[in-house]
Structure formats: C-alpha cells, structure tokens
Write a protein that holds these residues in place. Structure first.
Motif, PDB file in Angstrom:
ATOM      1  N   GLN A 135      20.830   4.749  22.344  1.00  0.00           N
ATOM      2  CA  GLN A 135      22.271   4.382  21.419  1.00  0.00           C
ATOM      3  C   GLN A 135      21.462   3.077  20.402  1.00  0.00           C
ATOM      4  OE1 GLN A 135      24.597   4.687  24.097  1.00  0.00           O
ATOM      5  NE2 GLN A 135      24.114   6.750  24.776  1.00  0.00           N
ATOM      6  N   ARG A 136      22.381   2.852  20.184  1.00  0.00           N
ATOM      7  CA  ARG A 136      22.004   1.477  19.364  1.00  0.00           C
ATOM      8  C   ARG A 136      22.458   0.279  20.171  1.00  0.00           C
ATOM      9  NH1 ARG A 136      26.747   2.733  14.451  1.00  0.00           N
ATOM     10  NH2 ARG A 136      25.509   3.672  13.299  1.00  0.00           N
ATOM     11  N   ASP A 137      22.275  -0.288  21.209  1.00  0.00           N
ATOM     12  CA  ASP A 137      21.561  -1.787  21.374  1.00  0.00           C
ATOM     13  C   ASP A 137      20.122  -2.049  21.335  1.00  0.00           C
ATOM     14  OD1 ASP A 137      24.091  -1.417  22.285  1.00  0.00           O
ATOM     15  OD2 ASP A 137      23.378  -1.844  24.816  1.00  0.00           O
ATOM     16  N   TYR A 138      20.005  -2.641  20.085  1.00  0.00           N
ATOM     17  CA  TYR A 138      18.857  -3.391  20.488  1.00  0.00           C
ATOM     18  C   TYR A 138      18.385  -4.910  21.153  1.00  0.00           C
ATOM     19  CZ  TYR A 138      20.891  -6.238  16.558  1.00  0.00           C
ATOM     20  OH  TYR A 138      21.468  -6.547  15.484  1.00  0.00           O
ATOM     21  N   SER A 139      19.826  -5.027  21.394  1.00  0.00           N
ATOM     22  CA  SER A 139      19.271  -6.704  21.596  1.00  0.00           C
ATOM     23  C   SER A 139      19.754  -6.883  23.333  1.00  0.00           C
ATOM     24  CB  SER A 139      20.074  -7.692  20.683  1.00  0.00           C
ATOM     25  OG  SER A 139      20.302  -9.281  21.422  1.00  0.00           O
ATOM     26  N   LEU A 140      18.259  -6.669  24.239  1.00  0.00           N
ATOM     27  CA  LEU A 140      18.739  -7.025  25.728  1.00  0.00           C
ATOM     28  C   LEU A 140      18.326  -7.849  26.353  1.00  0.00           C
ATOM     29  CD1 LEU A 140      17.459  -3.088  26.557  1.00  0.00           C
ATOM     30  CD2 LEU A 140      19.762  -3.820  25.467  1.00  0.00           C
ATOM     31  N   THR A 141      18.665  -8.929  27.153  1.00  0.00           N
ATOM     32  CA  THR A 141      19.014  -9.878  27.871  1.00  0.00           C
ATOM     33  C   THR A 141      18.833  -9.728  28.944  1.00  0.00           C
ATOM     34  OG1 THR A 141      20.249 -10.964  26.689  1.00  0.00           O
ATOM     35  CG2 THR A 141      18.748 -11.096  25.739  1.00  0.00           C
ATOM     36  N   GLY A 142      18.470 -11.059  29.766  1.00  0.00           N
ATOM     37  CA  GLY A 142      18.585 -10.806  30.867  1.00  0.00           C
ATOM     38  C   GLY A 142      17.888 -12.435  31.659  1.00  0.00           C
TER      39      GLY A 142
END
Lengths: 185, 364, 572
Positions: A135-142
C-alpha cells in the motif's frame, strides 16, 4: 577496452573554454534557484510527497467486502520473501477455523518485520488469495525493533478492505445449490 | 587611555600585538571560517537546485516575528549548531592509532595556517597602529616558510591514523603540497623584482602608486591562484581527502573537535591564501580612487581600509567556493603534470621575461 | 532402489539362473530389459511397460501405480502410445525394406487413424515392442486424463497440506494444460471427513486411485476402506465412521498422491516446502524403520518413512511416526547441573574424570540404555572395562505385530549386546548392581538414558551412593537424584548408528541443533574415555565408528561410509 584519447586543440588544452562553460552551467543553476526560487527538492516533513498510483509501499493484509480475513495461511509469501521479513504461524489442526466460511484455514499469527521488508512486492504477486497488498505507506517509524514487527491485528487494521472475487463463498454457494451429499440410499 | 601612553614602547607593542592577534583570530578568522562553511553549503545547494541548510532555530527565534524565520531560512544559526556539535560529539580515538601523533596532527594542521596571517597587512593604520600583526621585512619568505609547515599536519594525521585511507591521503598531500610550493614560490618572484622589497606593506604601497600587479603580472597571478587551490587542498585538487576514493583521506579516523580542527585549518588556509592574493595582486586595502590609496589619517578611513581589504578577500573566497562546485577532481598524474611540467617552466619563463624587460627599461 | 552391500552369511545360491532379457525400443532407443521383474510382493512377474520405461530413464507419470502395492490400473495417467511388430497372415513378422520388422502401432479398432494407448503400469512388454512415452499422442492422452481428473477437483492448493508434494500439482505443471473445457458447476463432496483417529479425508480432492484401499487391505491387512456411491459421487469411506484406526493408517497419507488423506497430526502445522529433510531412523522399537525427519527452524514437525527394503519397505507404524513430540518438549534437560548448581561441561567433565580415575576397581557401575547409539555404548564399554565396572542395560519387551512393530522396544538392543555393555541376558546384572550398592561395594553409579528407580534401584539405594552421574534427555526420578547431571541429545540432534533386531547397522543424521547446553553423548564420552583411560580416540563420528568396527569383532569390516543410507546387516 582501449579508449582512444581525443586530440585536443590548443584552446581545449588550455582548459579555459571548459572553465568558462563550467562557470556558465553553475551560474545558470545558481541564478535559477537563488533568484527565481526554482528548486527540485521538497522540504519533507512539511511538504508531503503525493504517492503515485501503483506505488509499492508497506505490505498490509486486507479484509474482503464481508469484513473477513482473506489470508488462508498458505505461507507462499513467507516462502518467497527475499529478506525473510514475513513470519506466519499456521493454525495447526486444532486452531481457529478461517473467518470465511468454507476456507478451513487462517493464520494463527502473521508478522511482517518492517525493518527487514524491502517492499519488493513478491508477497503481493505470489498471494493466491489477494490477501496482501503493498500500500501507500512509505515512512514507517518506531521507537523499538519490536514495534517495527507488525502483527496480524495491526496489518489488518492498516490494510483496510479489498473487494475481490470471493472464491470460497462462490464455492459454498455452488455446493448449496446441489443436491445433498452424500446421497442417502 | 593615558596608562597606555605611559608604558614603554616595547610594552605598548606587545599589548597591541596581542590585541591584534585576538581580534584577528576570534573576531575575524573564526567567524569567517564558520560562515564560509555556511556560504559553501548554500552556494552548493543553489548550484544543485536545492535549498541548503534552513533548519537550525535557537529558542529565541520564536520571539522575533519576521526576522527570526527569515534568519532561520538563511541558515544563519547552522554554523553555531555545527560548532556546538563539534564540541559535543564523542571524541573517538581508535585503538590502532599512534596516539601522540594522532593528537598532535590536528593542531599542526591549524597552527601554520593561522601563523601565515601574521604578516598580512589587512588595513593601513588605525590611529598610530599599523594594521598588520608583524610588519616583517621578509614578509613573503616568512609566509612560504610557515605555509610549508602545513603539510606536516596532514602527513602526520595520515601516518598516525594507521589506516590505509588516511595513509594514502597523507602521502598524496605531501607530494602535492611540496610540488605546488615550488610553482607558487617562483610565481611571485617577478612581483618582488618589480617592487624591489619583500615587505608586504611595500608591495601594497607599490600597487597604490601604479596599477595592481594582477594587470602587470597576469601569468604570475594564474600560477599563484591555481597553486593556492592545490596548497589548500580545495577542489579540483582535493586529492588528499578525496571522498570518493579515500573515504575521508587523512582525516578518515578523526571525529569531533579534532576533525573540526582540520576543517578550521583548511578554511583558515583558504583565508590566508585569499588575503595573500589580495595583498600581492589586488592592491591590498587600497582602491585607486577617492583617495583611498593613501594610509589612513582618520579612524573612519582606517576602518574603511579594513573593510575594503575584507571585501576583496571575501570575493576571492567565494571564487574558491564556487570553483569547488564547478570543476571535477584532477587525476593524480594530471595534478603532478600540471605542477611540474607546466607551471614550474612557466614561472621560470616569467621570471626571465620580467628580468629582461626590467633590464631593457633600466638600461636606457 | 539400491541394493546395499551386505555381509549376509546366507549361502549364495549356486550359479544364479541367467536372467532372460527382451529387446524393446523406448522413445526410439533400443534397450534390453529383463523379461521378468519383481512385483509388489517381490515375486517375478512379466515386466511392465512402466518398469521398462523406468529402466530406460523415461519417467511415466502415474497416480494409482505404486511399486509396493498391487496394480489397479484405474487412474489412466500412465497411458502411453506403443506398437508391436506387425504379423503377416502367415504369422511371420512383416519386414520393412531395410530388413527391420514393421511396427504396427496400437490404434482404435473402429478408427484406425487414432492411436490407442495402453496403461503402462499393467501392460507387459513383448519382444520388439516400441513404447513412445514422449509422442504427441501420449502427451495428448496425458493432458486429457489430467483435465478429466481435475473436473471436480476444488483447486484449493493454498489451504491443502499436500501442496508442494502433490502429484496432481506436479503433473499439471509438467503434463497438463492451464485451461479446462469444463464450464459446469463442480460436484461438491464432503470436506474434512473424519476417517479415523489420525486421518482426515477431503473427498473433493480425491482422484479415486485406491492406493489407500489397496494398502490397508493388502499390506496392513485391515479391510477398512472402500469406495461408495457411483460416478462423480464416488467417495472413499471407512466401513464405519471413524473405523480406519489400525496402526498403519498414516501410510495412506504418504501414499495419497493428492491432498485427500491428510494427517491430523501434521494438518495445518507447516507447509512442506519449508521442511528440512534429514535421513534418520525411528527409535520406537527394535525394527529401526528408516525415516525422513521433517524439521524447520530447529523444530521437528514430522517423520515420514524412507524406503529400505531390508527393513521397512516404504512403510512405518503410526505409533512410531507420532513418537517425536518429546524432542520439542519444553522440560528437556538443558543445563549441566553439578549438585544442584548450574555448571559447565568443562567443570563437570573435569570432576567426573578425576572421580573415575581415582575410583577403585569394581566400585563403579555403569548402566547404559539400549536406546543409545553403537558408538556411545562402545565408548561406555571402554570406560567400564578400564574401571572394572559392572555394566548392564534395561530390557524392554512389549507387543509386536507381524508387519513392522517389534516386541523389543529398545532401538539398539543388539548394539548393547555386541559392544558388551549389556550382560548376556540383558537386565540380569541389574540385581547385581543393586546388591553391590546395598553392600557398599559400588560407590559410583553412571547412568545413561534410563530411570533406574523403575528398574530395581530405588531412591533408598541411590541415597547410599557417593556419586551418581546421570545423562538423560528428559527429567525423571533418577535425574532428580543425580549429583552430576549431563543433558543429552535426542537422536534427531546428533549422528550415530543403531543395530536393529535383525542385526542391521544403520546410521542416522542430525536434523536439529541440541537444546540449550546439551551435547552429543558420544562427544562427551569420547572426552571422558580420553581423560580416564588415557587412550586417544577419534573426535569425529566417522572416525569413531571406524575405530569401533576395528575393535568390536561383530562390526568387523564395517565403515561409516559403507553403511550408506540403508545400512549393512551384521551377524548376531
């Protein structure tokens, strides 16, 4: 391979024309950016990039139009995943049956390690149930490594709904239309 | 201020010299270095169609309504943040280095660059004081003597780091700097043949009387300019620290303030080179009109002269910066070829031609 | 199948009769094949076209045919085009112009232009026959048969446990076509039918090859399965619901070429393509069935039988097959424990070596398990010999059957006897050891893999001992009393060899890593033997086995490499 050295004329050997053209190019860019304000970059956190159609962002699990989990735990994505980011725990013989009637099987747990995922899209391509989509999420942070391992609940919540062919429902309807089986003598 | 006049001349000289050193180093060189880095980053950004640094915003910015955000976008506070960062970052000394030299090298890299500034006349006079820290009669010889020490810093850094990248960087810098010193030294000989004195103040006085030496000795200027690029390790001659080939060259293993010292050294050398060119070729603090070419008699004029000098110097520094984003790096053999087989003969020829012309002019 | 080298001492039949051979052509290549070949029971029968093709290295796809089952010939998958030498009216072969005999291809009698295939699994060859396993007609027949088999198949591979080792999948890829002419609704049959305690049946996937029916009737001798209903509605059924419960039912899961019969134990546990397959042995009884251990990420998921005609043919019993779960148990011994404190191998081995080296002759008793490997028992007997120790193993007698299950429930009884660790009548020394402890003559007891409290040496006797050294895999009453406890390995976690009840020496490989600090017993024993006896040995299993073969007369002439995958029989 032998590259033949070009014969340079006297002016070329002086480097001066090259220097001048370099100056010209740099000045052109400098003035365009400095005076006209034309820039090619984006100031990211404030300006967000518009993701084009077909972009390959984070893979998430989807539900069908009836709100059921589409994944049947066939583990093909786990098998094909090049960085081994996907981990599926199958239900086992005594596990919870699939939410979709007639499908028998549903993953007990489905994890994607987003730190490992390379967004190649093989999982989407290989999925026989149309259950996982990039899908369109490209900036995953944790804030921790553990947080970056998305479990089934999270993946389903992020994935949303994908209406498609309801293979298992279709089979069930077909079976219901037929005479009872086995034929009682 | 009476107490100053009551001191003996030696004491006065010492006090004013120290004052000048402090002012030059901490009010001129350091801020110029810091903001030269900013200009470098901004210029490179604009040349590459980018925006450049525009983020650093200290807490007080929010109390400045319009000016604050504007300054932030200019990146005015970035050099401050950079400086702070240099101090706060972990100063890591790898286990495999030769510690004494490793610690010594950054200091040796930065000190000669600063020492070279001592003989630069950056203004005419301010009251009774000449605007030069040390008005030496052998000015230019002193400069070359000190500048050639700069190579030790880099070579030592390369040696002490005990890393192949640093080592190669050190080797490259030694060969490069020694080679170009020869061309550089020979390029200025015709100047002094014309001036007849080694004192840099006399050089300026000579130019104030006639035309700037850049017009009289254009070949000398070109050789000096190019050699200055090589001496300061700036592109297109930044082979000792060629990032694409040697990671970071001689300063690969350095971090924190030790790394920052190399940075300061490089930019100070750039200031020194620019200042030297202003003095030698662009008339120093003079301008050939409005009576600006005579030593100042008032304080206003004195400051105006300093302003003129600094302006000329900054223009040359922008040239240094611009060239870095304009030209690709030389190959090492091309670098040596240019130094030894083009500039050294050219400089020699220039000396001979100048001598012949002078002889012809004086013989009549 | 390979015929392993054996040291059978049975007198070889004097001058075996020459094998009669027939010349035929397979795919245009002339070969000689024996006229008779063994059938599923090993009796000589006329060679079939399928066997001939296999000898010619031509794969003929098949579902119902299985070399160890009677031939049914009902799946039609092995249809091939063939021809025989044409005969003239004078019963003499018709010759071509070049003198070769003319071949009459088999055709439909009423339609001479159309080739007529024959099922290769049941058609015997004849001299001069030509088989065309790759001809266009053969390929067309295969396509048609596959399409027919897939008419009612649900195509639910994503949830089918057979996917990945499914003949229907494999042949569809190799010989099938991607399109079906069948547009009508499929017949929907019952799914997840409970056939027996260990078997689930999916009738939709079944292709009615009857392998399961033949196996259970002819091999297991339990006529529990059959086909009921007719036509598209035919289904496999047990004679009574849930009645398919003999001890060999899980073999039908292996036999089933599709995903119709699945194991309840392995159902939805793990996809088969993740399995790391390791050649190993079943340890549940003295038969020593050859198995393949399926494991993934250090977890054992299943056993499957591996063909070894000298031992288990291609079968194994359900009880042995399901006896793997203890390997994955959480309460496995994982730490070296010295007097209740967690310790290290180095410290524990040092202490044991010093104790044993100082022990007076006869003051030590060694109780080894007849479930240990030959190598371990050999090393223990070496140790015992040096110490002058009383040694024995524990006999385990249970119920056997006439097919595979042996009454001897130890996996290596013969190994224990041949290496000399067990007394002539196994278990007879146990009492001697108990008496020795009671009288105080025996001060140190070394126990490997047995719970001695269940075999006449109770906790009261153990309390009398100065030192109890125990190595085991799972905790029990003896490990609880141990002064020095060494965690051991399951056979799936190490390498070694067993000698089965018939004297067949077979080796097994390591499938998963040992749990926790556990180490292969032979490594530990090798170190102990070196420390106590001062003799150097081999620190590799190959070297150790070869050394044992030199020193133990029963194993004379053996080599690790010569054991192969199926082992070597030694006289017992």
């Amino acid at each position: 391979m032998i590259v033949k050295r070009a014969n340079l004329s006297f002016w070329e050997r002086l480097y001066l024309p090259a220097l001048l053209s370099g100056l010209q190019v740099t000045w052109r860019h400098f003035s365009r950016t400095f005076f006209a304000g034309k820039k090619v970059t984006m100031e990211y956190p404030e300006q967000k990039w518009v993701v084009p159609e077909g972009y390959r962002g984070a893979p998430y699990l989807v539900r069908d139009q009836s709100g059921d989990t589409k994944c049947v735990s066939c583990q093909l994505c786990e098998f094909v995943c090049p960085p081994k980011a996907i981990k599926i725990i199958p239900p086992g013989s005594s596990g919870k049956p699939a939410e979709r009637a007639n499908a028998e099987k549903m993953p007990a747990e489905f994890e994607i390690n987003m730190l490992r995922c390379i967004f190649c899209g093989f999982c989407q391509e290989v999925c026989p149930e149309e259950a996982i989509f990039l899908q369109r999420d490209y900036s995953l942070t944790g804030l921790s490594r553990g947080e970056m391992i998305y479990d089934k609940e999270k993946l389903l919540a992020l994935g949303g709904t994908h209406a498609g062919v309801q293979k298992w429902k279709h089979k069930l309807d077909e079976a219901k239309e037929q005479e009872t089986f086995p034929v009682k003598g | 201020m009476d107490w100053i006049n009551q001191l003996n001349p030696t004491m006065q000289f010492a006090i004013f010299s120290m004052l000048k050193v402090c002012v030059v180093i901490f009010l001129a060189v350091m801020p110029i270095v810091a903001y030269a880095v900013l200009v470098e980053r901004k210029v490179s950004a604009f040349i590459q169609d980018r925006v450049g640094p525009n983020r650093a915003a200290p807490f007080f910015v929010k109390y400045l309504p319009v000016v604050g955000p504007f300054l932030v976008r200019l990146g005015i506070f970035h050099p401050l943040a950079d400086g702070l960062k240099s101090f706060l970052k972990e100063d890591f000394t790898p286990a495999h280095v030769r510690k004494v030299y490793f610690w010594l090298a950054p200091a040796i890299a930065v000190v000669p660059a600063m020492l070279a500034l001592a003989v630069i006349p950056f203004g005419s006079t301010l009251g009774a004081q000449k605007m030069v820290i040390a008005d030496l009669n052998v000015g230019i010889l002193y400069t070359f003597g000190i500048v050639s020490l700069g190579v030790y810093g880099l070579v030592l850094a390369g040696y002490a780091s005990n890393s192949k990248f640093s080592f190669l960087g050190g080797i490259r810098s030694s060969a490069q700097m020694i080679s170009y010193e020869i061309a550089m030294g020979m390029s200025v000989i015709p100047l002094f043949m014309l001036v007849g004195d080694l004192n840099l103040s006399k050089v300026i006085a000579y130019q104030a009387d006639g035309a700037w030496l850049v017009f009289k000795q254009p070949i000398a200027f070109v050789i000096f300019l190019v050699s200055a690029f090589a001496e300061t390790n700036r592109l297109p001659f930044d082979l000792p620290e060629a990032e694409t080939e040697l990671v970071g060259g001689y300063h690969t293993e350095y971090s924190s303030m030790k790394f920052a010292l190399f940075f300061i050294g490089e930019y100070t050398a750039m200031i020194a080179a620019s200042a030297m060119m202003v003095v030698l070729f662009f008339g120093g603090w003079t301008l050939p009109f409005a009576g600006l070419d005579q030593p100042a008699t008032t304080l206003v004029m004195g400051f105006a002269h300093i302003g003129i000098f600094v302006t000329k110097m900054l223009v040359l520094m922008v040239v240094f910066i611009w060239v870095r984003w304009m030209l690709p790096r030389f190959r090492y053999d091309q670098l040596m070829d240019l130094g030894w087989r083009r500039f050294v003969p050219l400089a020699l020829a220039n000396i001979v031609v100048t001598a012949v012309v002078l002889w012809a002019l004086h013989a009549k | 199948m390979s015929t392993p080298a054996t040291t059978d001492i049975k007198p070889a039949p004097a001058a075996p009769p020459p094998i009669e051979k027939i010349k035929i052509k397979v795919d245009g290549r002339e070969i000689e094949v024996p006229k008779m070949m063994p059938d599923w029971q090993g009796k000589p029968q006329p060679t079939t076209m399928l066997q001939a093709c296999q000898l010619a290295a031509q794969e003929v796809p098949h579902y119902c045919y299985h070399p160890k089952l009677p031939i049914a010939g009902n799946c039609r998958m092995c249809l091939v085009e063939f021809g025989t030498p044409a005969m003239g009216p004078d019963r003499k072969p018709v010759l071509n112009e070049d003198g070769s005999s003319k071949i009459a291809k088999s055709v439909l009698p009423y339609e001479p232009g159309t080739p007529r295939g024959a099922i290769a699994c049941a058609t015997p060859i004849s001299p001069g026959m030509e088989i065309y396993p790759n001809s266009p007609a053969t390929k067309q027949m295969r396509e048609a048969v596959l399409e027919s088999l897939l008419i009612n198949h649900p195509l639910d591979c994503p949830i089918c446990d057979q996917a990945g080792e499914c003949k229907l999948q494999e042949y569809s890829v190799e010989h099938g076509q991607s399109q079906s002419h069948f547009v009508e609704a499929k017949v929907h049959k019952p799914k997840a039918v409970d056939l027996g305690p260990r078997i689930v049946l999916d009738d939709e996937r079944c292709i009615l090859c009857t392998r399961c029916i033949r196996f259970t009737k002819d091999i297991a001798g339990d006529d529990a399965l059959g086909i009921v209903n007719r036509g598209s509605y035919s289904t496999i059924a047990a004679w009574k619901e849930g009645a398919f419960d003999n001890n060999y039912t899980l073999n039908t899961v292996d036999l089933c070429p599709v995903g119709a019969l699945t194991s309840k134990d392995f159902r939805f546990q793990m996809r088969v393509w993740f399995m790391k397959e390791t050649k190993s042995l079943c340890t549940s009884c003295g038969t020593g069935c050859n198995v393949i251990v399926g494991s993934r990420e250090e977890k054992v998921y299943r056993y499957e039988p591996r063909q070894n005609d000298a031992v288990n043919s291609t079968w194994m019993c359900d009880s042995g097959r399901l006896n793997y779960k203890w390997i994955n148990r959480d309460d496995r011994l994982k730490d070296v424990v010295v007097r209740g404190q967690k310790s290290t191998w180095a410290a524990a081995l040092k202490e044991i070596s010093e104790k044993l080296a100082k022990a007076a002759s006869g003051s030590v008793a060694v109780l080894a398990s007849a479930r240990q490997t030959n190598e371990e028992l050999y090393l223990l007997s070496k140790l015992a010999k040096k110490l002058g120790a009383v040694t024995d193993s524990v006999p385990r007698v249970g119920e056997g059957d006439k097919l595979l299950v042996s009454a001897d429930k130890n996996s290596n009884t013969n190994g224990a006897k041949l290496t000399g660790i067990a007394s002539a009548e196994m278990g007879s020394n146990l009492k001697k050891i108990a008496d020795g402890i009671r009288s105080g003559a025996i001060k140190t007891l070394v126990v490997f893999g047995e719970d001695v409290t269940k075999h006449g040496i109770g906790a009261d006797l153990l309390a009398k001992l100065e030192t109890i050294i125990v190595s085991d895999i799972l905790p029990n009453a003896t490990t609880a009393t141990a002064h020095i406890l060494l965690p051991g390995c399951a056979h799936a976690e190490k390498r070694g060899s067993f000698t089965n009840v018939k004297g067949r020496v077979q080796k097994f490989m390591k499938a998963v890593e040992p749990k926790g600090d556990a180490r292969s017993e032979w490594e530990v024993l090798h170190e102990l033997v070196h420390n106590v006896t001062g003799q150097n040995g081999f620190s590799s299993i190959e070297g150790l086995f070869n050394q044992m073969a030199k020193e133990v007369p029963a194993f004379a002439g053996l080599e690790w490499a010569k054991l192969g995958d199926t082992g070597v029989t030694v006289p017992i």
